[in-house]
Design a protein around this motif. Structure first.
Motif, PDB file in Angstrom:
ATOM      1  N   ILE A 224     -23.643  21.126  32.768  1.00  0.00           N
ATOM      2  CA  ILE A 224     -23.589  19.806  32.120  1.00  0.00           C
ATOM      3  C   ILE A 224     -23.433  20.361  30.529  1.00  0.00           C
ATOM      4  CG2 ILE A 224     -24.116  17.389  31.061  1.00  0.00           C
ATOM      5  CD1 ILE A 224     -25.217  17.121  34.286  1.00  0.00           C
ATOM      6  N   GLU A 225     -24.466  21.004  30.113  1.00  0.00           N
ATOM      7  CA  GLU A 225     -24.458  21.519  28.862  1.00  0.00           C
ATOM      8  C   GLU A 225     -23.437  22.094  28.235  1.00  0.00           C
ATOM      9  OE1 GLU A 225     -27.666  23.752  25.536  1.00  0.00           O
ATOM     10  OE2 GLU A 225     -28.371  23.327  27.874  1.00  0.00           O
ATOM     11  N   MET A 226     -22.821  23.188  29.185  1.00  0.00           N
ATOM     12  CA  MET A 226     -21.818  23.943  28.978  1.00  0.00           C
ATOM     13  C   MET A 226     -20.779  23.023  28.581  1.00  0.00           C
ATOM     14  SD  MET A 226     -22.180  26.987  31.745  1.00  0.00           S
ATOM     15  CE  MET A 226     -23.611  28.237  31.934  1.00  0.00           C
ATOM     16  N   PHE A 227     -20.344  22.158  29.547  1.00  0.00           N
ATOM     17  CA  PHE A 227     -19.094  21.296  29.204  1.00  0.00           C
ATOM     18  C   PHE A 227     -19.167  20.698  27.920  1.00  0.00           C
ATOM     19  CE2 PHE A 227     -16.380  17.470  30.809  1.00  0.00           C
ATOM     20  CZ  PHE A 227     -15.353  18.080  30.603  1.00  0.00           C
ATOM     21  N   HIS A 228     -20.323  20.038  27.588  1.00  0.00           N
ATOM     22  CA  HIS A 228     -20.492  19.416  26.460  1.00  0.00           C
ATOM     23  C   HIS A 228     -20.206  20.125  25.281  1.00  0.00           C
ATOM     24  CE1 HIS A 228     -21.619  15.202  27.561  1.00  0.00           C
ATOM     25  NE2 HIS A 228     -22.555  15.526  28.329  1.00  0.00           N
ATOM     26  N   LEU A 229     -20.792  21.658  25.379  1.00  0.00           N
ATOM     27  CA  LEU A 229     -20.596  22.523  24.275  1.00  0.00           C
ATOM     28  C   LEU A 229     -19.003  22.771  24.153  1.00  0.00           C
ATOM     29  CD1 LEU A 229     -21.838  24.734  22.567  1.00  0.00           C
ATOM     30  CD2 LEU A 229     -21.645  26.371  24.491  1.00  0.00           C
ATOM     31  N   ILE A 230     -18.297  22.997  25.336  1.00  0.00           N
ATOM     32  CA  ILE A 230     -16.951  23.325  25.344  1.00  0.00           C
ATOM     33  C   ILE A 230     -16.161  21.973  24.697  1.00  0.00           C
ATOM     34  CG2 ILE A 230     -14.842  23.355  26.670  1.00  0.00           C
ATOM     35  CD1 ILE A 230     -16.630  24.849  28.853  1.00  0.00           C
ATOM     36  N   MET A 231     -16.513  21.127  24.795  1.00  0.00           N
ATOM     37  CA  MET A 231     -15.901  19.885  24.211  1.00  0.00           C
ATOM     38  C   MET A 231     -16.092  19.765  22.757  1.00  0.00           C
ATOM     39  SD  MET A 231     -15.735  16.896  26.948  1.00  0.00           S
ATOM     40  CE  MET A 231     -17.808  16.642  27.232  1.00  0.00           C
ATOM     41  N   ARG A 232     -17.199  20.042  22.618  1.00  0.00           N
ATOM     42  CA  ARG A 232     -17.553  19.903  20.876  1.00  0.00           C
ATOM     43  C   ARG A 232     -16.972  21.183  20.243  1.00  0.00           C
ATOM     44  NH1 ARG A 232     -21.325  22.463  18.062  1.00  0.00           N
ATOM     45  NH2 ARG A 232     -22.430  23.230  19.661  1.00  0.00           N
ATOM     46  N   ARG A 233     -17.054  22.211  20.729  1.00  0.00           N
ATOM     47  CA  ARG A 233     -16.492  23.270  19.907  1.00  0.00           C
ATOM     48  C   ARG A 233     -15.059  23.269  19.797  1.00  0.00           C
ATOM     49  NH1 ARG A 233     -18.975  28.251  19.636  1.00  0.00           N
ATOM     50  NH2 ARG A 233     -17.300  28.745  18.130  1.00  0.00           N
ATOM     51  N   MET A 234     -14.302  22.859  20.726  1.00  0.00           N
ATOM     52  CA  MET A 234     -13.037  22.539  20.695  1.00  0.00           C
ATOM     53  C   MET A 234     -12.522  21.347  19.788  1.00  0.00           C
ATOM     54  SD  MET A 234     -11.287  24.914  22.778  1.00  0.00           S
ATOM     55  CE  MET A 234     -11.937  26.171  23.228  1.00  0.00           C
ATOM     56  N   ARG A 235     -13.470  20.468  19.789  1.00  0.00           N
ATOM     57  CA  ARG A 235     -13.119  19.471  18.904  1.00  0.00           C
ATOM     58  C   ARG A 235     -12.903  19.918  17.475  1.00  0.00           C
ATOM     59  NH1 ARG A 235     -16.147  16.253  21.237  1.00  0.00           N
ATOM     60  NH2 ARG A 235     -18.013  16.447  19.660  1.00  0.00           N
ATOM     61  N   GLU A 236     -14.309  20.574  17.345  1.00  0.00           N
ATOM     62  CA  GLU A 236     -14.658  21.004  15.815  1.00  0.00           C
ATOM     63  C   GLU A 236     -13.530  21.884  15.314  1.00  0.00           C
ATOM     64  OE1 GLU A 236     -19.498  20.382  16.024  1.00  0.00           O
ATOM     65  OE2 GLU A 236     -18.547  22.335  16.178  1.00  0.00           O
ATOM     66  N   ALA A 237     -12.806  22.632  16.245  1.00  0.00           N
ATOM     67  CA  ALA A 237     -11.826  23.706  15.872  1.00  0.00           C
ATOM     68  C   ALA A 237     -10.620  22.999  15.824  1.00  0.00           C
ATOM     69  CB  ALA A 237     -11.995  24.781  16.732  1.00  0.00           C
ATOM     70  N   GLY A 238     -10.295  21.926  16.035  1.00  0.00           N
ATOM     71  CA  GLY A 238      -8.982  21.182  15.904  1.00  0.00           C
ATOM     72  C   GLY A 238      -8.226  20.909  17.169  1.00  0.00           C
ATOM     73  N   TYR A 239      -8.891  21.144  18.150  1.00  0.00           N
ATOM     74  CA  TYR A 239      -8.238  21.155  19.615  1.00  0.00           C
ATOM     75  C   TYR A 239      -8.138  19.782  20.010  1.00  0.00           C
ATOM     76  CZ  TYR A 239      -7.667  26.298  19.376  1.00  0.00           C
ATOM     77  OH  TYR A 239      -7.315  27.456  19.080  1.00  0.00           O
ATOM     78  N   GLU A 240      -7.185  19.043  20.668  1.00  0.00           N
ATOM     79  CA  GLU A 240      -7.281  17.871  21.310  1.00  0.00           C
ATOM     80  C   GLU A 240      -7.532  18.305  22.801  1.00  0.00           C
ATOM     81  OE1 GLU A 240      -4.652  14.158  22.682  1.00  0.00           O
ATOM     82  OE2 GLU A 240      -3.757  15.493  21.587  1.00  0.00           O
ATOM     83  N   GLN A 241      -8.481  17.638  23.431  1.00  0.00           N
ATOM     84  CA  GLN A 241      -8.595  17.594  24.748  1.00  0.00           C
ATOM     85  C   GLN A 241      -7.859  16.455  25.396  1.00  0.00           C
ATOM     86  OE1 GLN A 241     -12.818  16.784  26.059  1.00  0.00           O
ATOM     87  NE2 GLN A 241     -12.471  17.561  28.307  1.00  0.00           N
ATOM     88  N   TYR A 242      -6.595  17.023  25.823  1.00  0.00           N
ATOM     89  CA  TYR A 242      -5.609  16.062  26.438  1.00  0.00           C
ATOM     90  C   TYR A 242      -5.924  15.891  27.840  1.00  0.00           C
ATOM     91  CZ  TYR A 242      -2.767  20.145  27.832  1.00  0.00           C
ATOM     92  OH  TYR A 242      -2.343  21.348  28.420  1.00  0.00           O
ATOM     93  N   GLU A 243      -6.711  17.031  28.511  1.00  0.00           N
ATOM     94  CA  GLU A 243      -6.882  16.658  30.096  1.00  0.00           C
ATOM     95  C   GLU A 243      -8.177  17.190  29.989  1.00  0.00           C
ATOM     96  OE1 GLU A 243      -6.878  18.273  34.252  1.00  0.00           O
ATOM     97  OE2 GLU A 243      -6.992  19.307  32.491  1.00  0.00           O
ATOM     98  N   ILE A 244      -9.012  17.072  31.181  1.00  0.00           N
ATOM     99  CA  ILE A 244     -10.236  17.274  31.579  1.00  0.00           C
ATOM    100  C   ILE A 244     -10.537  18.933  31.235  1.00  0.00           C
ATOM    101  CG2 ILE A 244     -12.080  17.588  33.266  1.00  0.00           C
ATOM    102  CD1 ILE A 244     -10.989  15.059  34.630  1.00  0.00           C
ATOM    103  N   SER A 245      -9.840  19.920  31.778  1.00  0.00           N
ATOM    104  CA  SER A 245      -9.839  21.067  31.484  1.00  0.00           C
ATOM    105  C   SER A 245      -8.918  21.900  30.382  1.00  0.00           C
ATOM    106  CB  SER A 245      -9.706  21.787  32.764  1.00  0.00           C
ATOM    107  OG  SER A 245     -10.620  21.245  33.659  1.00  0.00           O
ATOM    108  N   ASN A 246      -8.083  20.892  29.643  1.00  0.00           N
ATOM    109  CA  ASN A 246      -7.298  21.751  28.859  1.00  0.00           C
ATOM    110  C   ASN A 246      -7.095  21.097  27.307  1.00  0.00           C
ATOM    111  OD1 ASN A 246      -5.006  23.514  30.439  1.00  0.00           O
ATOM    112  ND2 ASN A 246      -5.792  21.651  31.828  1.00  0.00           N
ATOM    113  N   PHE A 247      -7.132  21.935  26.466  1.00  0.00           N
ATOM    114  CA  PHE A 247      -7.298  21.765  25.021  1.00  0.00           C
ATOM    115  C   PHE A 247      -6.185  22.212  24.212  1.00  0.00           C
ATOM    116  CE2 PHE A 247     -11.230  22.039  27.282  1.00  0.00           C
ATOM    117  CZ  PHE A 247     -12.083  21.282  26.908  1.00  0.00           C
ATOM    118  N   ALA A 248      -5.620  21.494  23.419  1.00  0.00           N
ATOM    119  CA  ALA A 248      -4.333  22.140  22.701  1.00  0.00           C
ATOM    120  C   ALA A 248      -4.121  21.803  21.339  1.00  0.00           C
ATOM    121  CB  ALA A 248      -2.980  21.640  23.372  1.00  0.00           C
TER     122      ALA A 248
END
Length: 391
Positions: A224-248
């Motif tokens: 769970i901590e890994m998933f939250h980390l992924i979402m936070r890091r991707m968001r901060e880098a300017g990626y949109e989480q448009y699907e549960i496992s996909n960031f663009a």
């Protein structure tokens, strides 16, 4: 029920050959050595010809070549394969997306140039991790250096739309290791990342080890901590989480995978491939030689079945809720001629009370808690109509 009559605008093609079988992989794939590759390409052409004769294609918006590892084909085999795709699906939309899965270490410059000249304009590299020890532990044969070399070759060949796959929750993986992989991935400044939680599937080496109690997976709290980390890091880098496992980055969402998530029609070609055409789903025979033999008789079908309306509505909810924008009432009404809440109101109300779903202006989407328990949410819609009718 309403009969779906639209002609697919998406094509999936399966190349089942791999250099080796990874420890977690349950895909329909076979080690390349000794396989009848040319016979398989012949069979693909036969299936393409029979498919387009049965359902002539119009403009094609997306093509996706998966596997296996399609890039184990030699440059000559690749050129031949792509020529046949263009011959049977010649009318590509002006803004088409043509993706090919690739494995680092199987993509030299000559092969990538053949792919680019053959119409491929998007690559999806199976990187999985930037930790060499973890790569070895999960059965990957490429190195971290292979990743950088392949990406450099792709850039030289003219590919701008490149995605990489990563996996978290690997055996013995720590949050710190994942964070380091994210550092290295984000430093590449690619337009798209797919980041999946490891699933231990049957008929894999990992499943055998899991059954023996010999697969040291991270604790649930760490995942769970890994998933939250992924979402936070991707968001901060300017990626949109448009699907549960996909960031663009904006405008670089996978058009082809969105076809699946919107429950739209698509051609499915190759051994073990699935397709959804005019209200019918089909699955092809899986084995390489059985597939080759079957194409000499006609379409290489293992099974084909009409999707009943109740099942189609359940599919709409289960795949549509994977998208962060959620499901749209107007889309549901257009497909089924019914109101979303009239069909699934009871299930939606319960999931909203549990904090799993939240309303949008046009429908429903996963709430933050629902993101962590997506499979439970999706499963709630299976048989939901039958249960409601019994009340």
């Amino acid at each position: 029920m309403r009969q779906r009559t639209e002609t697919p605008e998406a094509v999936y093609i399966h190349i089942p050959f791999c250099t080796n079988k990874c420890h977690y992989c349950d895909f329909n794939s076979y080690v390349l050595k000794g396989q009848p590759v040319h016979d398989y390409l012949d069979a693909l052409e036969r299936e393409m010809e029979a498919t387009v004769r049965a359902v002539p294609p119009g403009a094609i918006r997306t093509v996706f070549v998966g596997g296996g590892t399609p890039t184990v084909l030699t440059p000559e085999q690749m050129e031949r394969f792509l020529r046949s795709v263009r011959a049977y699906f010649p009318n590509l939309d002006s803004d088409y997306e043509f993706t090919m899965e690739a494995n680092p270490g199987t993509t030299d410059l000559e092969k990538l140039q053949a792919m680019r000249e053959g119409g491929v304009n998007r690559l999806s590299f199976g990187v999985q991790s930037f930790d060499g020890g973890l790569l070895h532990a999960i059965g990957r044969i490429h190195s971290v250096e292979d990743v950088y070399r392949s990406l450099e070759n792709a850039n030289t060949a003219g590919f701008e739309n490149v995605s990489i796959d990563l996996i978290f929750g690997l055996p013995n993986q720590t949050v710190a290791q994942l964070n380091d992989t994210l550092d290295k991935a984000l430093a590449l400044k690619l337009p798209h990342h797919s980041i999946y939680n490891l699933k231990v599937e049957e008929n894999t080496l990992f499943h055998t080890l899991y059954e023996r109690g010999e697969l040291p997976l991270p604790k649930e709290d760490d995942e769970i901590e890994m998933f939250h980390l992924i979402m936070r890091r991707m968001r901060e880098a300017g990626y949109e989480q448009y699907e549960i496992s996909n960031f663009a980055k904006p405008g670089h969402e996978s058009k082809h995978n969105t076809v699946y998530w919107r429950n739209e029609s698509y051609y499915g070609l190759g051994a073990g491939a699935h397709g959804y055409v005019r209200g019918e789903r089909h699955v092809n025979v899986k084995g390489v030689q059985p597939y080759i033999d079957k194409t000499k008789e006609g379409l290489p079908l293992l099974e084909r079945f009409a999707v009943e309306e109740d099942e189609a509505m359940e599919d709409f909810m289960m795949v549509g809720l994977r998208l962060l924008r959620g499901v749209d009432r107007a889309d549901f009404r257009a497909q089924f001629g019914r109101e979303l809440e009239d069909v699934f109101g009871g299930t939606i109300d319960r999931l909203q009370r549990q904090g799993m779903l939240e309303p949008t202006m046009n429908g429903w989407r996963l709430a933050p808690d629902g993101m962590l328990l997506g499979n439970e949410v999706f499963g709630s819609f299976l048989g939901a109509q039958a249960a409601a009718n019994e009340l």
